[in-house]
Design a protein around this motif. Sequence first.
Motif, PDB file in Angstrom:
ATOM      1  N   THR A  53      44.498  43.938  41.597  1.00 34.95           N
ATOM      2  CA  THR A  53      45.022  42.658  41.124  1.00 34.95           C
ATOM      3  C   THR A  53      44.598  41.535  42.063  1.00 34.95           C
ATOM      4  N   TRP A  54      44.335  40.375  41.470  1.00 34.60           N
ATOM      5  CA  TRP A  54      43.955  39.181  42.218  1.00 34.60           C
ATOM      6  C   TRP A  54      45.188  38.300  42.407  1.00 34.60           C
ATOM      7  N   HIS A  55      45.319  37.740  43.604  1.00 33.27           N
ATOM      8  CA  HIS A  55      46.459  36.890  43.933  1.00 33.27           C
ATOM      9  C   HIS A  55      45.952  35.563  44.488  1.00 33.27           C
ATOM     10  N   TYR A  56      46.678  34.508  44.197  1.00 34.57           N
ATOM     11  CA  TYR A  56      46.392  33.195  44.765  1.00 34.57           C
ATOM     12  C   TYR A  56      47.702  32.587  45.243  1.00 34.57           C
ATOM     13  N   ASN A  57      47.733  32.165  46.504  1.00 37.96           N
ATOM     14  CA  ASN A  57      48.954  31.618  47.110  1.00 37.96           C
ATOM     15  C   ASN A  57      50.132  32.582  46.979  1.00 37.96           C
ATOM     16  N   GLY A  58      49.855  33.879  47.087  1.00 35.48           N
ATOM     17  CA  GLY A  58      50.909  34.874  47.061  1.00 35.48           C
ATOM     18  C   GLY A  58      51.349  35.324  45.688  1.00 35.48           C
ATOM     19  N   SER A  59      50.815  34.742  44.635  1.00 41.66           N
ATOM     20  CA  SER A  59      51.212  35.104  43.269  1.00 41.66           C
ATOM     21  C   SER A  59      50.033  35.706  42.511  1.00 41.66           C
ATOM     22  N   PRO A  60      50.297  36.708  41.670  1.00 40.02           N
ATOM     23  CA  PRO A  60      49.203  37.292  40.891  1.00 40.02           C
ATOM     24  C   PRO A  60      48.575  36.252  39.955  1.00 40.02           C
ATOM     25  N   ILE A  61      47.271  36.336  39.786  1.00 34.96           N
ATOM     26  CA  ILE A  61      46.581  35.517  38.784  1.00 34.96           C
ATOM     27  C   ILE A  61      46.698  36.268  37.470  1.00 34.96           C
ATOM     28  N   THR A  62      47.398  35.689  36.523  1.00 30.80           N
ATOM     29  CA  THR A  62      47.764  36.413  35.300  1.00 30.80           C
ATOM     30  C   THR A  62      46.805  36.190  34.138  1.00 30.80           C
ATOM     31  N   ARG A  63      45.802  35.341  34.330  1.00 32.11           N
ATOM     32  CA  ARG A  63      44.834  35.090  33.256  1.00 32.11           C
ATOM     33  C   ARG A  63      43.603  35.967  33.463  1.00 32.11           C
ATOM     34  N   PRO A  64      43.456  37.045  32.675  1.00 30.15           N
ATOM     35  CA  PRO A  64      42.306  37.939  32.859  1.00 30.15           C
ATOM     36  C   PRO A  64      40.965  37.218  32.774  1.00 30.15           C
ATOM     37  N   ALA A  65      40.851  36.215  31.896  1.00 22.16           N
ATOM     38  CA  ALA A  65      39.577  35.502  31.767  1.00 22.16           C
ATOM     39  C   ALA A  65      39.228  34.769  33.049  1.00 22.16           C
ATOM     40  N   LEU A  66      40.228  34.236  33.745  1.00 26.66           N
ATOM     41  CA  LEU A  66      39.983  33.529  34.999  1.00 26.66           C
ATOM     42  C   LEU A  66      39.548  34.506  36.090  1.00 26.66           C
ATOM     43  N   VAL A  67      40.202  35.658  36.140  1.00 24.12           N
ATOM     44  CA  VAL A  67      39.815  36.677  37.120  1.00 24.12           C
ATOM     45  C   VAL A  67      38.374  37.128  36.872  1.00 24.12           C
ATOM     46  N   ARG A  68      38.025  37.359  35.606  1.00 27.61           N
ATOM     47  CA  ARG A  68      36.653  37.782  35.293  1.00 27.61           C
ATOM     48  C   ARG A  68      35.651  36.701  35.688  1.00 27.61           C
ATOM     49  N   LEU A  69      36.000  35.447  35.448  1.00 22.90           N
ATOM     50  CA  LEU A  69      35.118  34.354  35.831  1.00 22.90           C
ATOM     51  C   LEU A  69      34.878  34.355  37.334  1.00 22.90           C
ATOM     52  N   PHE A  70      35.954  34.438  38.104  1.00 21.98           N
ATOM     53  CA  PHE A  70      35.800  34.431  39.559  1.00 21.98           C
ATOM     54  C   PHE A  70      35.035  35.661  40.047  1.00 21.98           C
ATOM     55  N   SER A  71      35.219  36.804  39.364  1.00 21.36           N
ATOM     56  CA  SER A  71      34.512  38.013  39.804  1.00 21.36           C
ATOM     57  C   SER A  71      33.001  37.862  39.675  1.00 21.36           C
ATOM     58  N   THR A  72      32.538  36.987  38.762  1.00 23.27           N
ATOM     59  CA  THR A  72      31.092  36.801  38.591  1.00 23.27           C
ATOM     60  C   THR A  72      30.475  35.984  39.717  1.00 23.27           C
ATOM     61  N   ILE A  73      31.297  35.285  40.497  1.00 18.23           N
ATOM     62  CA  ILE A  73      30.747  34.484  41.599  1.00 18.23           C
ATOM     63  C   ILE A  73      31.164  35.063  42.957  1.00 18.23           C
ATOM     64  N   LEU A  74      31.497  36.338  42.943  1.00 13.96           N
ATOM     65  CA  LEU A  74      31.907  37.031  44.159  1.00 13.96           C
ATOM     66  C   LEU A  74      30.700  37.720  44.776  1.00 13.96           C
ATOM     67  N   ARG A  75      30.609  37.675  46.087  1.00 11.11           N
ATOM     68  CA  ARG A  75      29.572  38.435  46.782  1.00 11.11           C
ATOM     69  C   ARG A  75      30.036  38.709  48.207  1.00 11.11           C
ATOM     70  N   ARG A  76      29.343  39.638  48.846  1.00  8.53           N
ATOM     71  CA  ARG A  76      29.600  39.944  50.254  1.00  8.53           C
ATOM     72  C   ARG A  76      28.427  39.410  51.061  1.00  8.53           C
ATOM     73  N   ASP A  77      28.714  38.511  51.992  1.00  7.00           N
ATOM     74  CA  ASP A  77      27.664  37.919  52.815  1.00  7.00           C
ATOM     75  C   ASP A  77      27.220  38.884  53.907  1.00  7.00           C
ATOM     76  N   PRO A  78      26.045  38.650  54.516  1.00  9.47           N
ATOM     77  CA  PRO A  78      25.557  39.554  55.565  1.00  9.47           C
ATOM     78  C   PRO A  78      26.505  39.711  56.746  1.00  9.47           C
ATOM     79  N   ASP A  79      27.345  38.710  56.995  1.00 10.97           N
ATOM     80  CA  ASP A  79      28.293  38.819  58.111  1.00 10.97           C
ATOM     81  C   ASP A  79      29.526  39.641  57.755  1.00 10.97           C
TER      82      ASP A  79
END
Length: 199
Positions: A53-79
Amino acid sequence: MTHDPNGAPPGGVLERLTAALGAEGSRRGPPPVERWNPDYCGEIPMRIAADGTWHYNGSPITRPALVRLFSTILRRDPDGRTVLVTPVERVGIEVEDAAFLAVEMAVEGEGDARAVAFRTNLDDVVPLDDAHPLRFERDPEGGFKPYIAVRHGLWARVTRALTYDLVDLCEEREDEGESWFGLAAGGRFHRIARVAELS
């Protein structure tokens, strides 16, 4: 842009990130986050919990479409930092275990020719192959937790139920002079542990 003492950007960061993706949202296919390198803007109070589950400011993000959107711009940097990145902003978030969960598995064939694919909790479909290998970590109880590479340095933890299904496919095999327990799939043998470690 100003920041609070904890390094978080000011309010409205979700709106800014979403707005920055507006033009990209009309593109076909996933955003090219590997080509975006804006300045790092600090951490935001976003967390991906171990249960996916994704949380923002301590509360779950309840909109699945928003979570999916953010997941598309997620990456792990070299550091090693996990970030949300747009063409104009890059912010760090917390990931308790893995960015994704592997919640479904499809299997076809046998032996090294076996094809295995996983579906994540955010509907990425990931084949087990050289570009998407498995890795295994010890859990506190002494067992193994499997993970599969998804994209951009991010991994999905295979759920406990699927782990049992995965183990059912495994075998013991001599590999470079040692006995290994592992999984034959995607044209190769994926080592899990030395047989001696399991006895």
